[in-house]
Design a protein around this motif. Structure first.
Motif, short mmCIF file in Angstrom:
data_model
loop_
_atom_site.label_atom_id
_atom_site.label_comp_id
_atom_site.label_asym_id
_atom_site.label_seq_id
_atom_site.Cartn_x
_atom_site.Cartn_y
_atom_site.Cartn_z
N ARG A 157 -57.54 -45.02 57.57
CA ARG A 157 -56.27 -45.45 58.18
C ARG A 157 -56.32 -45.36 59.70
NH1 ARG A 157 -53.61 -41.79 54.19
NH2 ARG A 157 -53.33 -43.03 52.30
N VAL A 158 -57.14 -44.47 60.23
CA VAL A 158 -57.28 -44.36 61.69
C VAL A 158 -58.63 -44.90 62.15
CG1 VAL A 158 -55.63 -42.46 61.97
CG2 VAL A 158 -58.05 -41.94 61.48
N ASN A 159 -59.30 -45.65 61.28
CA ASN A 159 -60.62 -46.25 61.55
C ASN A 159 -61.68 -45.19 61.85
OD1 ASN A 159 -59.91 -48.90 61.07
ND2 ASN A 159 -59.30 -49.27 63.18
N PHE A 160 -61.54 -44.04 61.18
CA PHE A 160 -62.62 -43.06 61.21
C PHE A 160 -63.59 -43.47 60.12
CE2 PHE A 160 -64.68 -38.89 60.63
CZ PHE A 160 -64.85 -38.53 61.95
N ALA A 161 -64.33 -44.55 60.41
CA ALA A 161 -65.16 -45.23 59.43
C ALA A 161 -66.21 -46.02 60.21
CB ALA A 161 -64.31 -46.16 58.57
N PRO A 162 -67.27 -46.49 59.53
CA PRO A 162 -68.29 -47.26 60.24
C PRO A 162 -67.69 -48.39 61.06
CG PRO A 162 -69.07 -46.72 58.07
CD PRO A 162 -67.65 -46.26 58.12
N GLY A 163 -68.09 -48.44 62.33
CA GLY A 163 -67.57 -49.43 63.25
C GLY A 163 -66.49 -48.89 64.17
N GLY A 164 -65.85 -47.79 63.79
CA GLY A 164 -64.81 -47.21 64.65
C GLY A 164 -65.40 -46.62 65.93
N ARG A 165 -64.75 -46.92 67.05
CA ARG A 165 -65.21 -46.40 68.35
C ARG A 165 -64.43 -45.13 68.71
NH1 ARG A 165 -64.41 -50.21 72.96
NH2 ARG A 165 -65.22 -48.38 74.04
N TRP A 166 -65.16 -44.02 68.90
CA TRP A 166 -64.52 -42.74 69.15
C TRP A 166 -64.96 -42.11 70.47
CZ3 TRP A 166 -60.71 -40.38 66.20
CH2 TRP A 166 -60.28 -41.17 65.12
N ASP A 167 -65.47 -42.93 71.38
CA ASP A 167 -65.75 -42.43 72.72
C ASP A 167 -64.43 -42.17 73.43
OD1 ASP A 167 -65.45 -45.18 74.62
OD2 ASP A 167 -65.95 -45.52 72.51
N GLU A 168 -64.48 -41.41 74.52
CA GLU A 168 -63.27 -41.00 75.22
C GLU A 168 -62.48 -42.19 75.76
OE1 GLU A 168 -62.95 -37.06 77.57
OE2 GLU A 168 -63.26 -38.62 79.09
N GLN A 169 -63.17 -43.21 76.25
CA GLN A 169 -62.48 -44.36 76.82
C GLN A 169 -61.74 -45.16 75.75
OE1 GLN A 169 -65.02 -46.98 79.01
NE2 GLN A 169 -63.31 -48.10 79.95
N ALA A 170 -62.24 -45.12 74.50
CA ALA A 170 -61.63 -45.89 73.43
C ALA A 170 -60.56 -45.11 72.67
CB ALA A 170 -62.70 -46.36 72.45
N MET A 171 -60.80 -43.80 72.44
CA MET A 171 -59.91 -43.04 71.56
C MET A 171 -59.47 -41.71 72.15
SD MET A 171 -58.43 -43.81 68.83
CE MET A 171 -57.55 -43.13 67.42
N GLY A 172 -59.74 -41.50 73.44
CA GLY A 172 -59.23 -40.30 74.09
C GLY A 172 -59.92 -39.03 73.65
N THR A 173 -59.21 -37.93 73.78
CA THR A 173 -59.76 -36.61 73.50
C THR A 173 -59.93 -36.41 72.00
OG1 THR A 173 -58.53 -35.81 75.41
CG2 THR A 173 -59.46 -34.15 73.91
N ASN A 174 -61.17 -36.17 71.59
CA ASN A 174 -61.48 -35.81 70.20
C ASN A 174 -62.81 -35.08 70.22
OD1 ASN A 174 -63.72 -37.89 69.31
ND2 ASN A 174 -62.20 -39.08 70.45
N ALA A 175 -63.17 -34.47 69.10
CA ALA A 175 -64.38 -33.64 69.08
C ALA A 175 -65.64 -34.47 69.33
CB ALA A 175 -64.48 -32.91 67.75
N LEU A 176 -65.69 -35.69 68.81
CA LEU A 176 -66.87 -36.53 69.00
C LEU A 176 -67.07 -36.87 70.47
CD1 LEU A 176 -65.42 -37.37 66.11
CD2 LEU A 176 -67.32 -38.94 66.00
N SER A 177 -65.97 -37.26 71.13
CA SER A 177 -66.10 -37.66 72.54
C SER A 177 -66.45 -36.46 73.41
CB SER A 177 -64.81 -38.31 73.03
OG SER A 177 -63.72 -37.41 73.04
N LEU A 178 -65.91 -35.28 73.10
CA LEU A 178 -66.23 -34.09 73.89
C LEU A 178 -67.70 -33.68 73.70
CD1 LEU A 178 -63.09 -31.78 73.55
CD2 LEU A 178 -63.84 -33.03 75.57
N ALA A 179 -68.18 -33.75 72.46
CA ALA A 179 -69.58 -33.37 72.21
C ALA A 179 -70.53 -34.32 72.92
CB ALA A 179 -69.85 -33.36 70.71
N LEU A 180 -70.20 -35.61 72.93
CA LEU A 180 -71.05 -36.57 73.62
C LEU A 180 -71.03 -36.35 75.12
CD1 LEU A 180 -70.29 -39.85 71.64
CD2 LEU A 180 -72.49 -38.66 71.75
N ARG A 181 -69.86 -36.00 75.63
CA ARG A 181 -69.74 -35.81 77.08
C ARG A 181 -70.44 -34.55 77.56
NH1 ARG A 181 -66.64 -37.94 81.13
NH2 ARG A 181 -66.32 -36.57 82.94
N THR A 182 -70.29 -33.46 76.77
CA THR A 182 -70.82 -32.17 77.21
C THR A 182 -72.23 -31.89 76.71
OG1 THR A 182 -69.93 -30.98 75.30
CG2 THR A 182 -68.48 -31.24 77.22
#
Length: 407
Positions: free
Chosen positions: A123-148
């Protein structure tokens, strides 16, 4: 799992802080202030994210599905993760999590989990193809792990997007032997299932994936399976000589990338026929040897990059591209096979392609499909309905219809 009072209290405090700070940080030039309840890395991420992300959005943007599938099968993470797929599914389903793997950009390439949790995630596109980088989906664990480049968890209203306040996520980056970040592995669930052991589980899984990246032998070349009206398998430019049963197994694994339990794959191949376990396992072993590996053990799934004409037809139809589907549709799926699983997929493919042709308003679709279905009078009649009275192609459709009616 019961909603522990400490989790309810923490969620309530974070919701209050989110309501207090996010509107302030939306003002250009505003900087996050101090708060005992908020981590500095979270507020800093909020401030960065608000320039490109609406906190009220309801789901992640989605990349092109076909391109994502290609990126996954060619990713260095594909083999190690496929080899662990059985364990990852077991953890996710037993604990009520969704497991996800992204690439280095934060695009999800693969997920697994129980049906209920996967539906919630989709429902929130947490599925293949969903973009979860900070610029696309803001603060989340995936974007923070990639950044840090470090493991990260984000709980409830620490997420910038309010649609994610019902979630908690734990993830860690996966590093290549040369130190590059290849992506992240994530375990996500509803906030009330938050548990400190989840992070240690993620760390352990990532350690296993990274070890496999170091020790895994050179991956075999990409498989190309032709199974529609033809039977041909090529790997790394070399044609493989497979027995019919091995080709059936390979085709089923390509059509269902999430894999099979031993019982289900055996039923798909033999149905009710009395076949010994040793015969079944011998076929799997022969296929592994022919591929140079390539089939996981605990749950049967392909661990090598694969392209399959049947999969490409289905993907094209899902995207509404009947023209591309018909270009790839060479005829029935493994027409000589009597395996129940193949027969089921053969029927599914034929019905799906045929219905797409009958729904199309382009006569060339009916004409092209009519070449493969000479006895299908409805297809030939559909072609005649679409062709103008002066269209020379009417003779082709009329001739096919006459022959079909005669037979």
């Amino acid at each position: 799992m019961s909603q522990r009072p400490d989790l309810r209290q923490r969620r309530s405090v974070l919701e209050h802080e989110w309501s207090r700070w996010v509107p302030r940080l939306s003002v250009p030039g505003a900087r996050p202030g101090g708060s005992a309840a908020l981590r500095h890395e979270v507020t800093e991420s909020w401030a960065r994210s608000l320039s490109s992300v609406d906190p009220g959005r309801d789901s992640a943007p989605v990349a092109d599905g076909g391109a994502v599938h290609q990126r996954w099968t060619s990713s260095p993470l594909y083999g190690p993760v496929s080899g662990l797929a059985g364990e990852l599914r077991s953890i996710a389903e037993d604990a009520g999590f969704v497991t996800a793997v992204t690439d280095e950009s934060g695009t999800i390439l693969w997920t697994c989990g129980g049906p209920a949790m996967r539906r919630q995630a989709e429902r929130v596109n947490f599925a293949p193809g969903g973009r979860w980088d900070e610029q696309a989906m803001g603060t989340n664990a995936l974007s923070l792990a990639l950044r840090t480049g470090r493991p990260s968890s984000v709980f409830s209203a620490e997420h910038l997007v309010s649609a994610l306040h019902g979630w908690v996520c734990y993830c860690a980056p996966v590093h290549a032997p040369d130190g590059r970040v290849l992506g992240v592995l994530d375990l996500s669930t509803t906030w009330d299932r938050s548990h400190p052991l989840a992070m240690s589980t993620v760390r352990s899984l990532v350690t296993t994936v990274e070890a496999r990246l170091t020790t895994e032998p050179h991956r075999p070349g990409r498989l190309r399976i032709s199974c529609l009206g033809a039977e041909r398998v090529v790997q790394g430019g070399r044609r493989l000589a497979l027995r019919p049963r091995q080709l059936e197994i390979l085709t089923l694994l390509a059509l269902e990338p999430d894999g099979f339990t031993a019982e289900r794959l055996r039923a798909a191949l033999y149905g009710d026929r009395p076949v010994t376990s040793s015969t079944f396992k011998a076929e799997i072993s022969h296929l592994r040897r022919a591929l140079g590996g390539g089939v996981s053990a605990r749950r049967y799934a392909l661990t090598v990059p694969v392209a399959c004409d049947a999969v490409e037809v289905l993907r094209a139809l899902e995207e509404g591209d009947t023209d591309a589907a018909l270009r790839r549709y060479g005829g029935p799926l493994l027409p000589r096979s009597e395996a129940p699983g193949i027969e089921e997929w053969r029927t599914r493919l034929e019905v799906t392609v045929r219905e797409a042709v009958l729904a199309s308003h382009r006569p060339e679709h009916a004409l092209r499909y009519g070449e493969r279905a000479p006895y299908d009078t409805e297809i030939h009649e559909h072609a005649l309905d679409l062709l103008g009275p002066r269209d020379t192609r009417r003779a082709i459709a009329a001739g096919r219809l006459t022959a079909a009616l005669r037979d």
